[in-house]
Design a protein around this motif. Sequence first.
Motif, mmCIF file in Angstrom:
data_model
loop_
_atom_site.group_PDB
_atom_site.id
_atom_site.type_symbol
_atom_site.label_atom_id
_atom_site.label_comp_id
_atom_site.label_asym_id
_atom_site.label_seq_id
_atom_site.Cartn_x
_atom_site.Cartn_y
_atom_site.Cartn_z
ATOM 1 N N SER A 82 -9.987 -62.453 41.377
ATOM 2 C CA SER A 82 -9.258 -63.576 41.965
ATOM 3 C C SER A 82 -8.226 -64.055 40.955
ATOM 4 O O SER A 82 -8.160 -63.558 39.835
ATOM 5 C CB SER A 82 -10.226 -64.712 42.327
ATOM 6 N N VAL A 83 -7.450 -65.030 41.353
ATOM 7 C CA VAL A 83 -6.452 -65.610 40.463
ATOM 8 C C VAL A 83 -7.174 -66.312 39.314
ATOM 9 O O VAL A 83 -8.130 -67.053 39.545
ATOM 10 C CB VAL A 83 -5.560 -66.612 41.234
ATOM 11 N N PRO A 84 -6.759 -66.075 38.076
ATOM 12 C CA PRO A 84 -7.415 -66.749 36.950
ATOM 13 C C PRO A 84 -7.342 -68.272 37.083
ATOM 14 O O PRO A 84 -6.376 -68.825 37.593
ATOM 15 C CB PRO A 84 -6.610 -66.286 35.734
ATOM 16 N N GLU A 85 -8.393 -68.904 36.591
ATOM 17 C CA GLU A 85 -8.455 -70.359 36.589
ATOM 18 C C GLU A 85 -7.819 -70.867 35.296
ATOM 19 O O GLU A 85 -8.058 -70.310 34.224
ATOM 20 C CB GLU A 85 -9.922 -70.785 36.657
ATOM 21 N N VAL A 86 -6.995 -71.901 35.413
ATOM 22 C CA VAL A 86 -6.429 -72.532 34.225
ATOM 23 C C VAL A 86 -7.354 -73.677 33.843
ATOM 24 O O VAL A 86 -7.530 -74.628 34.605
ATOM 25 C CB VAL A 86 -4.987 -73.032 34.476
ATOM 26 N N GLY A 88 -7.072 -75.461 30.967
ATOM 27 C CA GLY A 88 -6.340 -76.439 30.171
ATOM 28 C C GLY A 88 -5.059 -75.785 29.698
ATOM 29 O O GLY A 88 -4.776 -74.635 30.039
ATOM 30 N N PRO A 89 -4.266 -76.475 28.889
ATOM 31 C CA PRO A 89 -3.022 -75.872 28.393
ATOM 32 C C PRO A 89 -3.300 -74.575 27.635
ATOM 33 O O PRO A 89 -4.077 -74.559 26.675
ATOM 34 C CB PRO A 89 -2.454 -76.947 27.458
ATOM 35 N N GLY A 90 -2.710 -73.479 28.097
ATOM 36 C CA GLY A 90 -2.869 -72.192 27.438
ATOM 37 C C GLY A 90 -4.260 -71.601 27.502
ATOM 38 O O GLY A 90 -4.592 -70.705 26.735
ATOM 39 N N HIS A 91 -5.082 -72.076 28.427
ATOM 40 C CA HIS A 91 -6.483 -71.636 28.490
ATOM 41 C C HIS A 91 -6.776 -71.104 29.895
ATOM 42 O O HIS A 91 -6.736 -71.849 30.868
ATOM 43 C CB HIS A 91 -7.391 -72.821 28.163
ATOM 44 N N ILE A 92 -7.068 -69.816 29.991
ATOM 45 C CA ILE A 92 -7.379 -69.202 31.287
ATOM 46 C C ILE A 92 -8.784 -68.607 31.274
ATOM 47 O O ILE A 92 -9.326 -68.281 30.221
ATOM 48 C CB ILE A 92 -6.366 -68.097 31.675
ATOM 49 N N ALA A 93 -9.341 -68.482 32.475
ATOM 50 C CA ALA A 93 -10.630 -67.817 32.665
ATOM 51 C C ALA A 93 -10.498 -66.915 33.877
ATOM 52 O O ALA A 93 -9.891 -67.301 34.881
ATOM 53 C CB ALA A 93 -11.742 -68.831 32.867
ATOM 54 N N TRP A 109 -16.579 -45.788 35.980
ATOM 55 C CA TRP A 109 -17.568 -46.763 36.414
ATOM 56 C C TRP A 109 -16.953 -48.137 36.293
ATOM 57 O O TRP A 109 -15.909 -48.319 35.680
ATOM 58 C CB TRP A 109 -18.806 -46.690 35.512
ATOM 59 N N TRP A 110 -17.643 -49.099 36.883
ATOM 60 C CA TRP A 110 -17.192 -50.471 36.669
ATOM 61 C C TRP A 110 -18.352 -51.364 36.337
ATOM 62 O O TRP A 110 -19.495 -51.110 36.686
ATOM 63 C CB TRP A 110 -16.366 -51.008 37.800
ATOM 64 N N GLU A 111 -18.018 -52.399 35.590
ATOM 65 C CA GLU A 111 -18.983 -53.384 35.133
ATOM 66 C C GLU A 111 -18.417 -54.767 35.414
ATOM 67 O O GLU A 111 -17.203 -54.967 35.346
ATOM 68 C CB GLU A 111 -19.231 -53.261 33.623
ATOM 69 N N PRO A 112 -19.280 -55.739 35.728
ATOM 70 C CA PRO A 112 -18.789 -57.101 35.880
ATOM 71 C C PRO A 112 -18.168 -57.582 34.570
ATOM 72 O O PRO A 112 -18.600 -57.177 33.474
ATOM 73 C CB PRO A 112 -20.037 -57.911 36.237
ATOM 74 N N PHE A 113 -17.153 -58.413 34.690
ATOM 75 C CA PHE A 113 -16.424 -58.898 33.525
ATOM 76 C C PHE A 113 -16.099 -60.376 33.705
ATOM 77 O O PHE A 113 -15.765 -60.825 34.805
ATOM 78 C CB PHE A 113 -15.117 -58.116 33.357
ATOM 79 N N TYR A 114 -16.193 -61.107 32.604
ATOM 80 C CA TYR A 114 -15.733 -62.495 32.570
ATOM 81 C C TYR A 114 -14.996 -62.690 31.252
ATOM 82 O O TYR A 114 -15.474 -62.254 30.195
ATOM 83 C CB TYR A 114 -16.902 -63.485 32.644
ATOM 84 N N GLY A 115 -13.843 -63.323 31.324
ATOM 85 C CA GLY A 115 -13.099 -63.613 30.101
ATOM 86 C C GLY A 115 -12.509 -65.006 30.141
ATOM 87 O O GLY A 115 -11.986 -65.437 31.165
ATOM 88 N N SER A 116 -12.638 -65.702 29.052
ATOM 89 C CA SER A 116 -12.011 -67.003 28.850
ATOM 90 C C SER A 116 -11.218 -66.901 27.560
ATOM 91 O O SER A 116 -11.789 -66.556 26.514
ATOM 92 C CB SER A 116 -13.085 -68.096 28.746
ATOM 93 N N LEU A 117 -9.910 -67.154 27.648
ATOM 94 C CA LEU A 117 -9.051 -67.030 26.470
ATOM 95 C C LEU A 117 -8.150 -68.248 26.366
ATOM 96 O O LEU A 117 -7.589 -68.697 27.371
ATOM 97 C CB LEU A 117 -8.165 -65.783 26.566
ATOM 98 N N GLN A 118 -8.017 -68.756 25.157
ATOM 99 C CA GLN A 118 -7.124 -69.888 24.921
ATOM 100 C C GLN A 118 -6.119 -69.490 23.858
ATOM 101 O O GLN A 118 -6.489 -69.000 22.786
ATOM 102 C CB GLN A 118 -7.891 -71.124 24.467
#
Length: 167
Positions: A82-86, A88-93, A109-118
């Motif tokens: 889905s569209v990444p969630e913002v 905060g400023p410069g911070h996406i998940a 293969w595929w694996e579930p993934f979660y990333g949060s980056l600021q």
Amino acid sequence: MRLRLCSGKRRCKTNYQWIKEFESKLAQAIRAYLSVKGLGNDVEQRRLQWAAQGIAILVGNLLQGDETWGQSRWVDTVSPSSVPEVLGPGHIALDGLLIFGQIGPRSQWWEPFYGSLQISETSDEIVSYELKLGDAAWGLGKVRYNEHPKGWNWSRPEKWIFVFSKP
């Protein structure tokens, strides 16, 4: 924008200097995405793909040398669900699937993934990240590409196989 320093089947040595340099390029890609987020056009989609590919390259390099990951696997991409969630400023998940392959059998293969980056608001630097992949209950490499029984309707695992974080 060019992100590729090392990815896919071409192996690189993981080292602090390389990751620092690459994080700068990834911060630029995330900033470029955030500058067009919400437009709903091809430019937004392309910049999201650049950022997701940059995240995949970073994860691939972080995985190198890990015994569970092994020497013959390579990361192809991260495909956001889905569209990444913002956050905060410069911070996406973002949630999605990490697609990887293995040298030899020509399978993916595929694996579930979660990333949060600021990213920094004042420089091309990643301030923090949390990158998670793989469902420990299923095991690594158990779901072939395009064969997930839940399709895109999966939920985050209770326990992840890999977790990378930067503070």
